[in-house]
Design a protein around this motif. Sequence first.
Motif, PDB file in Angstrom:
ATOM      1  N   GLY A   1       0.995  -1.140  -0.009  1.00 48.48           N
ATOM      2  CA  GLY A   1       0.015   0.012  -0.034  1.00 48.48           C
ATOM      3  C   GLY A   1       0.896   1.126   0.032  1.00 48.48           C
ATOM      4  N   ILE A   2       0.265   2.329   0.541  1.00 49.49           N
ATOM      5  CA  ILE A   2       0.891   3.662   0.868  1.00 49.49           C
ATOM      6  C   ILE A   2       1.347   3.797   2.244  1.00 49.49           C
ATOM      7  CG2 ILE A   2       1.155   6.259   0.457  1.00 49.49           C
ATOM      8  CD1 ILE A   2      -0.850   5.534  -2.235  1.00 49.49           C
ATOM      9  N   TYR A   3       2.616   4.380   2.597  1.00 45.58           N
ATOM     10  CA  TYR A   3       3.046   4.592   3.869  1.00 45.58           C
ATOM     11  C   TYR A   3       3.361   6.179   4.088  1.00 45.58           C
ATOM     12  CZ  TYR A   3       3.593  -0.374   3.534  1.00 45.58           C
ATOM     13  OH  TYR A   3       3.622  -1.688   3.652  1.00 45.58           O
ATOM     14  N   LYS A   4       2.793   6.783   4.733  1.00 44.33           N
ATOM     15  CA  LYS A   4       2.761   8.259   4.903  1.00 44.33           C
ATOM     16  C   LYS A   4       3.502   8.574   6.163  1.00 44.33           C
ATOM     17  CE  LYS A   4       0.045  12.638   5.931  1.00 44.33           C
ATOM     18  NZ  LYS A   4      -1.067  13.294   6.161  1.00 44.33           N
ATOM     19  N   LEU A   5       4.736   9.225   6.030  1.00 47.36           N
ATOM     20  CA  LEU A   5       5.911   9.656   7.290  1.00 47.36           C
ATOM     21  C   LEU A   5       6.120  11.012   7.192  1.00 47.36           C
ATOM     22  CD1 LEU A   5       6.660   6.768   5.585  1.00 47.36           C
ATOM     23  CD2 LEU A   5       8.690   6.821   6.889  1.00 47.36           C
ATOM     24  N   ASN A   6       6.337  11.321   8.610  1.00 45.79           N
ATOM     25  CA  ASN A   6       6.750  12.675   8.487  1.00 45.79           C
ATOM     26  C   ASN A   6       8.366  12.647   8.206  1.00 45.79           C
ATOM     27  OD1 ASN A   6       8.300  11.567  10.686  1.00 45.79           O
ATOM     28  ND2 ASN A   6       7.149  12.458  12.096  1.00 45.79           N
ATOM     29  N   THR A   7       8.871  14.047   8.115  1.00 46.13           N
ATOM     30  CA  THR A   7      10.524  14.163   7.604  1.00 46.13           C
ATOM     31  C   THR A   7      11.456  13.514   8.451  1.00 46.13           C
ATOM     32  OG1 THR A   7      10.381  16.362   8.568  1.00 46.13           O
ATOM     33  CG2 THR A   7       9.814  16.014   6.254  1.00 46.13           C
ATOM     34  N   GLU A   8      10.981  13.060   9.652  1.00 48.65           N
ATOM     35  CA  GLU A   8      12.217  12.213  10.491  1.00 48.65           C
ATOM     36  C   GLU A   8      12.007  10.865  10.289  1.00 48.65           C
ATOM     37  OE1 GLU A   8      14.323  14.018  12.444  1.00 48.65           O
ATOM     38  OE2 GLU A   8      13.173  15.903  11.573  1.00 48.65           O
ATOM     39  N   GLY A   9      11.084  10.437   9.648  1.00 51.60           N
ATOM     40  CA  GLY A   9      11.051   8.967   9.015  1.00 51.60           C
ATOM     41  C   GLY A   9       9.987   8.153  10.206  1.00 51.60           C
ATOM     42  N   LYS A  10       9.091   8.786  10.527  1.00 52.27           N
ATOM     43  CA  LYS A  10       8.243   8.078  11.707  1.00 52.27           C
ATOM     44  C   LYS A  10       6.952   7.940  10.690  1.00 52.27           C
ATOM     45  CE  LYS A  10       5.619   8.449  15.990  1.00 52.27           C
ATOM     46  NZ  LYS A  10       5.439   8.997  17.088  1.00 52.27           N
ATOM     47  N   LEU A  11       6.510   6.742  10.855  1.00 52.57           N
ATOM     48  CA  LEU A  11       5.355   6.301  10.219  1.00 52.57           C
ATOM     49  C   LEU A  11       4.023   7.067  10.662  1.00 52.57           C
ATOM     50  CD1 LEU A  11       3.979   4.275   7.943  1.00 52.57           C
ATOM     51  CD2 LEU A  11       3.783   2.609   9.686  1.00 52.57           C
ATOM     52  N   ILE A  12       3.106   7.789  10.047  1.00 52.35           N
ATOM     53  CA  ILE A  12       2.168   8.366  10.518  1.00 52.35           C
ATOM     54  C   ILE A  12       0.773   7.566  10.155  1.00 52.35           C
ATOM     55  CG2 ILE A  12       0.875  10.655  10.330  1.00 52.35           C
ATOM     56  CD1 ILE A  12       3.692  10.757  11.710  1.00 52.35           C
ATOM     57  N   LYS A  13       0.707   7.106   8.875  1.00 55.37           N
ATOM     58  CA  LYS A  13      -0.501   6.312   8.492  1.00 55.37           C
ATOM     59  C   LYS A  13      -0.158   5.405   7.440  1.00 55.37           C
ATOM     60  CE  LYS A  13      -5.117   7.439   6.559  1.00 55.37           C
ATOM     61  NZ  LYS A  13      -5.917   6.759   7.473  1.00 55.37           N
ATOM     62  N   HIS A  14      -0.879   4.375   7.235  1.00 58.34           N
ATOM     63  CA  HIS A  14      -0.623   3.376   6.244  1.00 58.34           C
ATOM     64  C   HIS A  14      -2.281   3.278   5.513  1.00 58.34           C
ATOM     65  CE1 HIS A  14      -0.147  -1.277   5.231  1.00 58.34           C
ATOM     66  NE2 HIS A  14       0.090  -0.558   4.493  1.00 58.34           N
ATOM     67  N   PHE A  15      -2.049   3.438   4.239  1.00 59.05           N
ATOM     68  CA  PHE A  15      -3.158   3.448   3.508  1.00 59.05           C
ATOM     69  C   PHE A  15      -3.065   1.851   2.877  1.00 59.05           C
ATOM     70  CE2 PHE A  15      -1.994   7.620   3.506  1.00 59.05           C
ATOM     71  CZ  PHE A  15      -3.141   8.421   3.614  1.00 59.05           C
ATOM     72  N   SER A  16      -4.241   1.216   2.776  1.00 64.69           N
ATOM     73  CA  SER A  16      -4.299  -0.041   2.276  1.00 64.69           C
ATOM     74  C   SER A  16      -5.778  -0.429   2.111  1.00 64.69           C
ATOM     75  CB  SER A  16      -3.750  -1.192   3.187  1.00 64.69           C
ATOM     76  OG  SER A  16      -4.199  -1.144   4.470  1.00 64.69           O
ATOM     77  N   THR A  17      -5.954  -1.609   1.595  1.00 61.05           N
ATOM     78  CA  THR A  17      -7.439  -2.048   1.580  1.00 61.05           C
ATOM     79  C   THR A  17      -8.161  -2.584   2.731  1.00 61.05           C
ATOM     80  OG1 THR A  17      -6.739  -4.421   1.010  1.00 61.05           O
ATOM     81  CG2 THR A  17      -6.818  -3.004  -1.247  1.00 61.05           C
ATOM     82  N   ALA A  18      -7.060  -2.777   4.042  1.00 62.18           N
ATOM     83  CA  ALA A  18      -7.611  -3.079   5.209  1.00 62.18           C
ATOM     84  C   ALA A  18      -8.593  -1.982   5.567  1.00 62.18           C
ATOM     85  CB  ALA A  18      -6.542  -3.471   6.187  1.00 62.18           C
ATOM     86  N   ASP A  19      -8.247  -0.846   5.481  1.00 57.01           N
ATOM     87  CA  ASP A  19      -9.135   0.400   6.061  1.00 57.01           C
ATOM     88  C   ASP A  19      -9.974   0.908   5.035  1.00 57.01           C
ATOM     89  OD1 ASP A  19      -7.173   1.661   4.440  1.00 57.01           O
ATOM     90  OD2 ASP A  19      -6.549   2.981   6.216  1.00 57.01           O
ATOM     91  N   GLY A  20     -10.154   0.209   3.872  1.00 58.84           N
ATOM     92  CA  GLY A  20     -10.896   0.833   2.685  1.00 58.84           C
ATOM     93  C   GLY A  20     -10.271   2.125   2.175  1.00 58.84           C
ATOM     94  N   SER A  21      -9.192   2.489   2.230  1.00 54.79           N
ATOM     95  CA  SER A  21      -8.577   3.785   1.501  1.00 54.79           C
ATOM     96  C   SER A  21      -8.043   3.497   0.398  1.00 54.79           C
ATOM     97  CB  SER A  21      -7.531   4.271   2.740  1.00 54.79           C
ATOM     98  OG  SER A  21      -6.491   3.515   2.705  1.00 54.79           O
ATOM     99  N   LEU A  22      -7.456   2.359   0.237  1.00 52.98           N
ATOM    100  CA  LEU A  22      -7.056   2.074  -1.291  1.00 52.98           C
ATOM    101  C   LEU A  22      -8.107   0.882  -2.089  1.00 52.98           C
ATOM    102  CD1 LEU A  22      -3.039   2.130  -1.035  1.00 52.98           C
ATOM    103  CD2 LEU A  22      -4.704   3.846  -1.472  1.00 52.98           C
ATOM    104  N   PRO A  23      -7.963   1.186  -3.449  1.00 55.01           N
ATOM    105  CA  PRO A  23      -8.476   0.121  -4.147  1.00 55.01           C
ATOM    106  C   PRO A  23      -8.029  -1.269  -4.181  1.00 55.01           C
ATOM    107  CG  PRO A  23      -7.681   1.617  -5.766  1.00 55.01           C
ATOM    108  CD  PRO A  23      -7.419   2.256  -4.219  1.00 55.01           C
ATOM    109  N   VAL A  24      -6.628  -1.229  -4.198  1.00 50.05           N
ATOM    110  CA  VAL A  24      -5.631  -2.528  -4.089  1.00 50.05           C
ATOM    111  C   VAL A  24      -4.558  -2.157  -3.331  1.00 50.05           C
ATOM    112  CG1 VAL A  24      -6.484  -3.313  -6.427  1.00 50.05           C
ATOM    113  CG2 VAL A  24      -4.539  -1.823  -6.369  1.00 50.05           C
ATOM    114  N   ASN A  25      -3.724  -3.183  -3.081  1.00 48.31           N
ATOM    115  CA  ASN A  25      -2.511  -2.888  -2.163  1.00 48.31           C
ATOM    116  C   ASN A  25      -1.127  -2.841  -2.979  1.00 48.31           C
ATOM    117  OD1 ASN A  25      -3.633  -2.896   0.330  1.00 48.31           O
ATOM    118  ND2 ASN A  25      -3.577  -5.244   0.705  1.00 48.31           N
ATOM    119  N   HIS A  26      -1.150  -3.071  -4.164  1.00 45.80           N
ATOM    120  CA  HIS A  26       0.189  -2.911  -4.837  1.00 45.80           C
ATOM    121  C   HIS A  26       0.057  -1.772  -5.600  1.00 45.80           C
ATOM    122  CE1 HIS A  26       3.065  -4.934  -7.906  1.00 45.80           C
ATOM    123  NE2 HIS A  26       3.631  -4.114  -7.265  1.00 45.80           N
TER     124      HIS A  26
END
Length: 702
Positions: A547-572
Amino acid sequence: MPLNIEGEAKVLGDFREAARRLTADSPYDYGDLIEILGAMEDVSKEHAADKPWRVKLDLTVRLGKRSARFDVVCGSDDLDKAADRIVRQIDAVRRRQAAVESAESEVLLWRRHALYLMPRSVYSVGRGPHDCYGRRVRLDTFEMIRAWENVLLLDADDAEAKMDLAVCLVSLSRHTLRPGAKPPPTPSEGRAARSQWLRAARLAESALRAQPTRDNTETFRRCIPPQRLMPELRIEMLKLLVANPGGEFEQAQVDRARRSLALASRDGIFSELERAVKNVRRHPKGLRLARQLMGGEKYSPEEVVKFAGRFTDHPNPLVRFVFECVIADTLWRWRRDPTALAHYDRAIAVQEDALAAAGSSHAGRIDDVYRHRLVACEFLGRKKEAKESALAGARHFMKVRRFNWSISWLYFHCATKVLGPGEETLALEICQAYLDAVKRHPNVQDNYGPRMLEKREQLKARIAGRPVPTFDDLRLIRGTATTELKSPRMAVGGGKLWLAWQHWQSGGPALMVDLEKESASPVPELPKTIRSVAAAGKWVYFGGRGGIYKLNTEGKLIKHFSTADGSLPVNHVVDLCSGGGKIYFSFRDSGSYGVAALDPATDVVSVLAPSRRGDKLADEPVYNVYRLWWDAAYRRLYASYYIRFAITSDRTHQFGWIQEGKKWLKLYNRDAPRMIVSQGAEAVMVMIPNEETEFRFLKTRQ
């Protein structure tokens, strides 16, 4: 309708009789089973985890010989209301108030249901098995099988249903028996998959005999199993193609099937080669089969040399060339016999005549004879003769001014490996010949251009007595620990350089490079399946198989977009691109392809393509978009479905799309940018409209 009518007929009969007794005094009609068929279409363009989306249900309720068809548009937050409406519609059918005599037969209802689920074919003619990696796709395939089987239960002679059912069965069997499956199939699962493939072959054969069209022929051919899985079934299906029952078979398909049959038997290849020699004027491609004699597995060197020796005095120069090469290759590989070089010399003597007889499309294979000779010399320990072979080939091609993939390798090998100190002038001549040939032949892939340019500058410096340019003034940032990575994707954000890698199989680690500290390290919270990266403001986005991984500029993961939460149509997620205040990305997964946009301010995803179900590659970028570029000057998105040959200049093929407003405009190679680099309101666009590469510097609306 059940899949196994014979096994469940008594149960259904008992159920119907009980239902009639229980509902004899009811105002409703329970006498027949209610069938509900339908299709669903996503009518909401935006997908967010915390926001509802809307879908349209196209339903057909069938009761006996009567049916009612209605549409329901509902949101994910009011399912109870939609369900209540559907129940009321069903009750109306049961009261026979809304039901009318069905205009569509049950066969048509099941066919419509099956066709809705069938994935989009990527072939221009016919269809083929589809990937079944995703769980949703496998479940859809099971439902397709159920629907097509119901069509055949109602109409046993339906050729379309037979062929499409065969495709679905082969898709599942191929998925089960695929190489490297984890976990591997058990013996019983393997037997079941092979049995299923056999059933699919029988269905496809029946459909092909009933309707021997070109579409069915291509589909049948794509359902043939590989040799390693089911050799006997493969031979049987190939024989059907060769037999040609009188339909719209193309000669190329028949020839391909015949060659495959020849390879399946030990002696068949000899008779097939004799046939190819007789028909060499009309079909010179048939002689390609001679390469199979060089393997040394089925045939002894004596058998190969004896058979090939029959044609070394043939009047056709192409035949002489091919079989001289066969003898030469066999002698040095399996006997270490230096007389092989004399056979190569005889082949080289008729090389130009053989090319004239074969046609320019075979030039690469014919011109490769010099490489084969120098490899043989090196294998036999004759290094001086190997050098002479390479230089003889380079001089010959410089004289005839021909260029292809084989010649490009020979030029590069001579300039960088063969020629050494004291031979700079000849090496420079070969380098320049390569660079000039690339300009004259833009359709030939430039594999060695940057290295030949670098070599040319080094040779010029040596000839002029100047210091050779080096990279001594550059420092290497260490600590990345990356292997087998290629095609880096880079983004700058927060004073750091962020990298992702287009690994040949599944991506690679995400890297964070601190330019001030001159250090590099993997991003710890991300998997090693990252393929792309983009930055927007204070956020950095990585895309990959998860899916898509949203990070801040320090490299910390803020949000993970994927089909698990319905935010993406597919994971790849294949590629990411930043522009216009949005993050654009292309996606693909088990038959689902397209382009979408993510709004960093709201985390809302909008699908840009396909805009409608059923859109095809000719209309929108809905298949294998590997590169996305943002044009800041014109504020538009460019999508390219080429990745490997993105620098070629074949002006006859479509290269990609530019998005103008809400529409997609097709571009072909002459008009398509190879790369776009944007900053602010400016952009640099790399184009190859003719034989020269152009760099176009653009400002807003310039």
